[in-house]
Design a protein around this motif. Structure first.
Motif, PDB file in Angstrom:
ATOM      1  N   GLU A  19      44.334   6.383  33.226  1.00 12.50           N
ATOM      2  CA  GLU A  19      45.526   5.937  32.516  1.00 12.50           C
ATOM      3  C   GLU A  19      46.748   6.586  33.132  1.00 12.50           C
ATOM      4  O   GLU A  19      46.661   7.647  33.719  1.00 12.50           O
ATOM      5  CB  GLU A  19      45.484   6.328  31.036  1.00 12.50           C
ATOM      6  CG  GLU A  19      44.443   5.614  30.241  1.00 12.50           C
ATOM      7  CD  GLU A  19      43.358   6.562  29.770  1.00 12.50           C
ATOM      8  OE1 GLU A  19      43.540   7.771  29.861  1.00 12.50           O
ATOM      9  OE2 GLU A  19      42.327   6.074  29.332  1.00 12.50           O
ATOM     10  N   TRP A  29      54.294   4.116  27.121  1.00 15.32           N
ATOM     11  CA  TRP A  29      53.002   3.499  26.899  1.00 15.32           C
ATOM     12  C   TRP A  29      51.963   4.099  27.833  1.00 15.32           C
ATOM     13  O   TRP A  29      52.248   4.364  28.997  1.00 15.32           O
ATOM     14  CB  TRP A  29      53.080   2.000  27.175  1.00 15.32           C
ATOM     15  CG  TRP A  29      53.966   1.270  26.243  1.00 15.32           C
ATOM     16  CD1 TRP A  29      55.331   1.220  26.253  1.00 15.32           C
ATOM     17  CD2 TRP A  29      53.555   0.480  25.128  1.00 15.32           C
ATOM     18  NE1 TRP A  29      55.786   0.454  25.223  1.00 15.32           N
ATOM     19  CE2 TRP A  29      54.718  -0.024  24.516  1.00 15.32           C
ATOM     20  CE3 TRP A  29      52.317   0.141  24.602  1.00 15.32           C
ATOM     21  CZ2 TRP A  29      54.670  -0.839  23.394  1.00 15.32           C
ATOM     22  CZ3 TRP A  29      52.270  -0.668  23.486  1.00 15.32           C
ATOM     23  CH2 TRP A  29      53.437  -1.155  22.896  1.00 15.32           C
ATOM     24  N   TYR A  30      50.747   4.297  27.311  1.00 14.12           N
ATOM     25  CA  TYR A  30      49.609   4.577  28.172  1.00 14.12           C
ATOM     26  C   TYR A  30      49.152   3.228  28.703  1.00 14.12           C
ATOM     27  O   TYR A  30      49.051   2.253  27.943  1.00 14.12           O
ATOM     28  CB  TYR A  30      48.455   5.207  27.388  1.00 14.12           C
ATOM     29  CG  TYR A  30      48.709   6.621  26.944  1.00 14.12           C
ATOM     30  CD1 TYR A  30      48.805   7.655  27.869  1.00 14.12           C
ATOM     31  CD2 TYR A  30      48.825   6.925  25.598  1.00 14.12           C
ATOM     32  CE1 TYR A  30      49.021   8.952  27.458  1.00 14.12           C
ATOM     33  CE2 TYR A  30      49.037   8.220  25.181  1.00 14.12           C
ATOM     34  CZ  TYR A  30      49.131   9.229  26.109  1.00 14.12           C
ATOM     35  OH  TYR A  30      49.341  10.512  25.699  1.00 14.12           O
ATOM     36  N   ARG A  32      46.178   1.296  31.237  1.00 21.97           N
ATOM     37  CA  ARG A  32      44.916   1.408  31.964  1.00 21.97           C
ATOM     38  C   ARG A  32      44.563   0.041  32.557  1.00 21.97           C
ATOM     39  O   ARG A  32      44.463  -0.942  31.820  1.00 21.97           O
ATOM     40  CB  ARG A  32      43.797   1.831  31.019  1.00 21.97           C
ATOM     41  CG  ARG A  32      42.434   1.899  31.709  1.00 21.97           C
ATOM     42  CD  ARG A  32      41.302   2.111  30.749  1.00 21.97           C
ATOM     43  NE  ARG A  32      41.510   3.329  29.990  1.00 21.97           N
ATOM     44  CZ  ARG A  32      40.841   3.614  28.875  1.00 21.97           C
ATOM     45  NH1 ARG A  32      39.960   2.787  28.384  1.00 21.97           N
ATOM     46  NH2 ARG A  32      41.074   4.737  28.239  1.00 21.97           N
ATOM     47  N   VAL A  60      45.282  -2.799  29.812  1.00 23.64           N
ATOM     48  CA  VAL A  60      45.243  -2.355  28.420  1.00 23.64           C
ATOM     49  C   VAL A  60      46.379  -1.352  28.242  1.00 23.64           C
ATOM     50  O   VAL A  60      46.571  -0.463  29.073  1.00 23.64           O
ATOM     51  CB  VAL A  60      43.900  -1.689  28.071  1.00 23.64           C
ATOM     52  CG1 VAL A  60      43.910  -1.164  26.652  1.00 23.64           C
ATOM     53  CG2 VAL A  60      42.765  -2.672  28.251  1.00 23.64           C
ATOM     54  N   ALA A  61      47.144  -1.507  27.164  1.00 22.42           N
ATOM     55  CA  ALA A  61      48.277  -0.613  26.916  1.00 22.42           C
ATOM     56  C   ALA A  61      48.324  -0.241  25.439  1.00 22.42           C
ATOM     57  O   ALA A  61      47.976  -1.044  24.576  1.00 22.42           O
ATOM     58  CB  ALA A  61      49.579  -1.296  27.325  1.00 22.42           C
ATOM     59  N   TRP A  62      48.755   0.998  25.171  1.00 20.91           N
ATOM     60  CA  TRP A  62      48.985   1.452  23.807  1.00 20.91           C
ATOM     61  C   TRP A  62      50.107   2.483  23.837  1.00 20.91           C
ATOM     62  O   TRP A  62      50.320   3.160  24.844  1.00 20.91           O
ATOM     63  CB  TRP A  62      47.711   1.993  23.168  1.00 20.91           C
ATOM     64  CG  TRP A  62      47.107   3.199  23.810  1.00 20.91           C
ATOM     65  CD1 TRP A  62      47.267   4.494  23.432  1.00 20.91           C
ATOM     66  CD2 TRP A  62      46.240   3.230  24.945  1.00 20.91           C
ATOM     67  NE1 TRP A  62      46.552   5.320  24.258  1.00 20.91           N
ATOM     68  CE2 TRP A  62      45.912   4.570  25.195  1.00 20.91           C
ATOM     69  CE3 TRP A  62      45.707   2.244  25.775  1.00 20.91           C
ATOM     70  CZ2 TRP A  62      45.084   4.958  26.235  1.00 20.91           C
ATOM     71  CZ3 TRP A  62      44.888   2.628  26.818  1.00 20.91           C
ATOM     72  CH2 TRP A  62      44.572   3.972  27.044  1.00 20.91           C
ATOM     73  N   ILE A  74      46.021   4.947  19.636  1.00 19.71           N
ATOM     74  CA  ILE A  74      44.975   4.121  20.251  1.00 19.71           C
ATOM     75  C   ILE A  74      44.629   2.920  19.369  1.00 19.71           C
ATOM     76  O   ILE A  74      44.151   1.898  19.849  1.00 19.71           O
ATOM     77  CB  ILE A  74      43.725   4.969  20.586  1.00 19.71           C
ATOM     78  CG1 ILE A  74      42.809   4.257  21.577  1.00 19.71           C
ATOM     79  CG2 ILE A  74      42.953   5.321  19.345  1.00 19.71           C
ATOM     80  CD1 ILE A  74      43.275   4.300  22.986  1.00 19.71           C
ATOM     81  N   GLU A  76      46.657   0.954  18.237  1.00 23.15           N
ATOM     82  CA  GLU A  76      47.613  -0.091  18.608  1.00 23.15           C
ATOM     83  C   GLU A  76      47.341  -0.636  20.018  1.00 23.15           C
ATOM     84  O   GLU A  76      48.169  -1.340  20.576  1.00 23.15           O
ATOM     85  CB  GLU A  76      49.026   0.469  18.521  1.00 23.15           C
ATOM     86  CG  GLU A  76      49.372   0.941  17.115  1.00 23.15           C
ATOM     87  CD  GLU A  76      50.709   1.635  17.052  1.00 23.15           C
ATOM     88  OE1 GLU A  76      51.692   1.050  17.554  1.00 23.15           O
ATOM     89  OE2 GLU A  76      50.765   2.750  16.516  1.00 23.15           O
ATOM     90  N   ARG A  77      46.188  -0.345  20.552  1.00 21.16           N
ATOM     91  CA  ARG A  77      45.809  -0.785  21.903  1.00 21.16           C
ATOM     92  C   ARG A  77      45.736  -2.308  21.968  1.00 21.16           C
ATOM     93  O   ARG A  77      45.203  -2.961  21.072  1.00 21.16           O
ATOM     94  CB  ARG A  77      44.445  -0.166  22.225  1.00 21.16           C
ATOM     95  CG  ARG A  77      43.840  -0.582  23.521  1.00 21.16           C
ATOM     96  CD  ARG A  77      42.490   0.076  23.697  1.00 21.16           C
ATOM     97  NE  ARG A  77      41.611  -0.270  22.592  1.00 21.16           N
ATOM     98  CZ  ARG A  77      40.766   0.569  22.013  1.00 21.16           C
ATOM     99  NH1 ARG A  77      40.670   1.810  22.407  1.00 21.16           N
ATOM    100  NH2 ARG A  77      40.007   0.161  21.015  1.00 21.16           N
ATOM    101  N   ARG A  78      46.308  -2.859  23.029  1.00 17.17           N
ATOM    102  CA  ARG A  78      46.307  -4.310  23.240  1.00 17.17           C
ATOM    103  C   ARG A  78      45.947  -4.614  24.687  1.00 17.17           C
ATOM    104  O   ARG A  78      46.292  -3.871  25.601  1.00 17.17           O
ATOM    105  CB  ARG A  78      47.684  -4.913  22.935  1.00 17.17           C
ATOM    106  CG  ARG A  78      48.129  -4.759  21.489  1.00 17.17           C
ATOM    107  CD  ARG A  78      47.253  -5.588  20.547  1.00 17.17           C
ATOM    108  NE  ARG A  78      47.614  -5.390  19.164  1.00 17.17           N
ATOM    109  CZ  ARG A  78      46.992  -4.554  18.327  1.00 17.17           C
ATOM    110  NH1 ARG A  78      45.998  -3.819  18.738  1.00 17.17           N
ATOM    111  NH2 ARG A  78      47.382  -4.445  17.079  1.00 17.17           N
ATOM    112  N   HIS A  79      45.281  -5.732  24.875  1.00 19.60           N
ATOM    113  CA  HIS A  79      44.890  -6.202  26.202  1.00 19.60           C
ATOM    114  C   HIS A  79      45.894  -7.252  26.654  1.00 19.60           C
ATOM    115  O   HIS A  79      46.141  -8.219  25.937  1.00 19.60           O
ATOM    116  CB  HIS A  79      43.474  -6.795  26.154  1.00 19.60           C
ATOM    117  CG  HIS A  79      42.433  -5.775  25.836  1.00 19.60           C
ATOM    118  ND1 HIS A  79      41.558  -5.299  26.782  1.00 19.60           N
ATOM    119  CD2 HIS A  79      42.141  -5.107  24.689  1.00 19.60           C
ATOM    120  CE1 HIS A  79      40.756  -4.395  26.229  1.00 19.60           C
ATOM    121  NE2 HIS A  79      41.097  -4.268  24.959  1.00 19.60           N
TER     122      HIS A  79
END
Length: 89
Positions: A19, A29-30, A32, A60-62, A74, A76-79
């Motif tokens: 990440e 935002w993180y 990956r 993938v970002a959160w 985490i 709130e993680r979205r693809h």
């Protein structure tokens, strides 16, 4: 024995190269990258509302900071399609 390097608290959950932190207009935002080989489910991209099908490389970002209604960022993680994430403000 050599001393271990201290890890900044904001980077404690990061794995090397897995990440990275990205600055966007709405905060940090993180992020990956996901390879097609590890993608096994269908997701809906929040940028274009289209499907991200299995075996499709994507992002993938959160958020680094959680919102008021979530227990952990985490959650709130979205693809995202990689191109949609790049267009995000």
């Amino acid at each position: 024995m050599p001393r271990r390097r201290a890890v900044h608290p904001a980077q404690r959950h990061l794995r090397p190269t897995a990440e990275r932190i990205v600055d966007k207009r709405d905060g940090q935002w993180y992020v990956r990258p996901i390879t097609g080989a590890t993608s096994t489910k269908t997701y809906t991209c929040p940028g274009c509302l289209q499907a991200i099908t299995p075996a499709t490389p994507h992002t993938v970002a959160w958020p680094v900071e959680k919102s008021l209604l979530s227990a952990d960022p985490i959650d709130e993680r979205r693809h995202w399609h990689t191109a949609c994430w790049a267009r995000k403000h």
